[in-house]
Design a protein around this motif. Structure first.
Motif, PDB file in Angstrom:
ATOM      1  N   UNK A 275       0.838  -1.203   0.000  1.00 18.37           N
ATOM      2  CA  UNK A 275       0.000   0.000   0.000  1.00 18.37           C
ATOM      3  C   UNK A 275       0.874   1.255   0.000  1.00 18.37           C
ATOM      4  N   UNK A 276       1.886   1.256   0.847  1.00 14.14           N
ATOM      5  CA  UNK A 276       2.768   2.425   0.931  1.00 14.14           C
ATOM      6  C   UNK A 276       3.465   2.682  -0.404  1.00 14.14           C
ATOM      7  N   UNK A 277       3.913   1.582  -1.053  1.00 12.70           N
ATOM      8  CA  UNK A 277       4.628   1.744  -2.321  1.00 12.70           C
ATOM      9  C   UNK A 277       3.706   2.319  -3.387  1.00 12.70           C
ATOM     10  N   UNK A 278       2.468   1.787  -3.446  1.00  5.67           N
ATOM     11  CA  UNK A 278       1.525   2.279  -4.453  1.00  5.67           C
ATOM     12  C   UNK A 278       1.167   3.745  -4.226  1.00  5.67           C
ATOM     13  N   UNK A 279       0.911   4.087  -2.965  1.00  8.16           N
ATOM     14  CA  UNK A 279       0.425   5.457  -2.724  1.00  8.16           C
ATOM     15  C   UNK A 279       1.536   6.498  -2.807  1.00  8.16           C
ATOM     16  N   UNK A 280       2.795   6.076  -2.776  1.00  7.22           N
ATOM     17  CA  UNK A 280       3.879   7.056  -2.884  1.00  7.22           C
ATOM     18  C   UNK A 280       4.544   6.943  -4.250  1.00  7.22           C
ATOM     19  N   UNK A 281       5.412   5.953  -4.400  1.00  3.05           N
ATOM     20  CA  UNK A 281       6.123   5.792  -5.667  1.00  3.05           C
ATOM     21  C   UNK A 281       5.152   5.548  -6.818  1.00  3.05           C
ATOM     22  N   UNK A 282       4.117   4.756  -6.558  1.00  6.11           N
ATOM     23  CA  UNK A 282       3.140   4.455  -7.604  1.00  6.11           C
ATOM     24  C   UNK A 282       2.523   5.720  -8.170  1.00  6.11           C
TER      25      UNK A 282
END
Ligand SMILES: Nc1ncnc2c1ncn2[C@@H]1O[C@H](COP(=O)(O)OP(=O)(O)O)[C@@H](O)[C@H]1O
Ligand SMILES: [Mg+2]
Length: 419
Positions: free
Chosen positions: A309-316
């Motif tokens: 979730x963190x990866x998607x909402x930031x880097x994603x």
């Protein structure tokens, strides 16, 4: 309802009312009084952090000296062109003869882009070359490389942060004039929290004190939203200006802002970094997938999924940007969270409702506020009679329902509740 900002209401009318940066403000007066078209340098560049009296001292000086202040919006090419036409000798010697006493203020010059031909920095240089009026420029950072071409024409005047005891004194004076009795400790806390920004301090004071007879330290709770805002700004910047995906993820996991609220911030602000529909579509796709993970995590307590979730909402989101440039966005508070917090009394009521929803549904009141309350509102609006049952079950009074929905709907709920 329009409301007067105390920062405007109590802006200095005379240079002697400028605190902390009075010397700088006095230099502005001197500069205007002694100004001559042949002089070098031809302009002043006031610079320093936000909310310390740069703009205010130019207004105070012009007011005190009886000059007309002409403010130019430097980011607006049209506005610059208008000024270019009117500041030059040919068109305006006559108005000097007529005794037109004018000062030209170009605020926030570091906000303008450098490239356009007649506008931008080049346009400013043209103005500085031919002006027959004193010109005062304002910027946060005088050493911004972009400003190099205009620095040559300017005397730099530095403005400093306001010390917190000076801020506290200033707040005390405002309280006196507003007839608010203020606990000195509360003022001290507001002052310290403002980090040298007097405007921020005055805004905080108004948020806490407006409409009150007295304020104490407890009243400062309403300001936590503002701190959240600061935390969110920093995290958003780290995400959108980050150089590596890993750094962006770390920005989220180490942020003080809880990740659900952060999602809202991302949703509200992603567009500021991406102008192409395709980029935005990808960004919102990433956000929606992050949201799905978060839902799953909460339902099944699968905390191991959090890193997805963190990866998607930031880097994603951030890496959905392909061609759009960085820019200097003004991040906006998630709109519905903000509209719910517009008035603190109202906010308090909403928090009470959220607390009751939380008790009944076994969730935190924060979660109730963010994810349940909007639906409660929808239900009441769609069906006031059903809403009345819901309100009864939650233990909410009819008066309180008025904070959620229109008067008419609330009236129907009230009727249904007593019948
Ligand atoms: N040095 C100061 N003296 C008195 N009031 C100030 C001072 N600095 C800021 N303020 C208050 O804060 C408001 C905003 O200040 P402003 O001059 O617009 O800040 P900036 O430095 O960002 O241009 C003013 O209208 C005034 O009420
Ligand atoms: Mg300003």
């Amino acid at each position: 309802m329009s409301r007067v900002l105390w920062a405007e209401k109590y802006a200095p009318r005379r240079v002697s009312e400028v605190v902390e940066n009075r010397k700088a403000a006095e230099r502005v007066v001197e500069f205007i009084l002694n100004w001559h078209p042949e002089q070098r340098p031809k302009a002043l560049l006031l610079w320093g952090p936000a909310g310390v009296g740069k703009t205010a001292s130019v207004y105070a000086a012009a007011n005190e000296l009886g000059y007309d202040l002409i403010e130019v919006n430097a980011s607006d090419k049209r506005s610059l062109e208008d000024i270019q036409r009117t500041v030059g000798a040919a068109s305006s010697l006559s108005s000097i003869v007529k005794g037109g006493r004018r000062v030209i203020l170009v605020d926030e010059v570091d906000g303008i882009s450098g490239s356009e031909d007649r506008g931008g920095i080049g346009g400013l240089v043209e103005i500085l070359k031919k002006t027959v009026y004193p010109v005062i420029l304002v910027a946060n950072d005088a050493w911004d490389p972009k400003l190099a071409p205009i620095r040559n024409y300017c005397e730099l005047v530095r403005y400093n942060r306001i010390r917190s005891n000076v801020i506290a004194n200033h707040l005390a004076k405002i309280c006196e004039r507003e007839r608010v009795e203020a606990d000195p400790l509360a003022l001290k806390k507001i002052a310290e929290n403002a980090r040298g920004d007097l405007r921020a301090a005055i805004n905080d004071l108004q948020a806490v004190a407006e409409g009150k007879k007295a304020i104490t330290v407890e009243d400062l709770n309403v300001l936590s939203l503002r701190d959240q805002e600061r935390g969110a700004f920093d995290t958003l910047k780290a995400i959108f200006y980050g150089k590596s995906a890993q750094g962006m993820v770390i920005a989220v996991s180490s942020s003080d802002v809880d990740y659900e609220l952060l999602m809202q911030w991302m949703c509200e602000n992603a567009w500021q970094h991406m102008s192409h529909p395709k980029e935005l579509a990808n960004a919102y796709d990433a956000l929606s997938r992050a949201d799905m993970f978060l839902g799953r995590i909460k339902r099944r307590q699968h905390w191991g999924l959090l890193s997805y979730a963190f990866t998607l909402m930031s880097a994603g989101v951030s890496l959905s940007r392909e061609t759009s440039k960085g820019g200097a966005p003004k991040y906006q508070f998630p709109s519905w969270v903000k509209s719910m917090s517009a008035a603190k009394a109202r906010r308090k009521t909403l928090e009470d409702i959220a607390g009751k929803i939380g008790e009944k549904c076994h969730i935190s009141s924060r979660e109730a506020l963010l994810s349940y309350l909007p639906y409660v509102k929808v239900i009441i609006e769609a069906n006031p009679e059903e809403g009345a049952r819901l309100a009864k079950w939650l233990g909410i009074d009819p008066e309180v329902v008025e904070e959620l929905v229109s008067k008419e709907v609330a009236e129907r709920v009230r009727k249904a509740m007593v019948s």
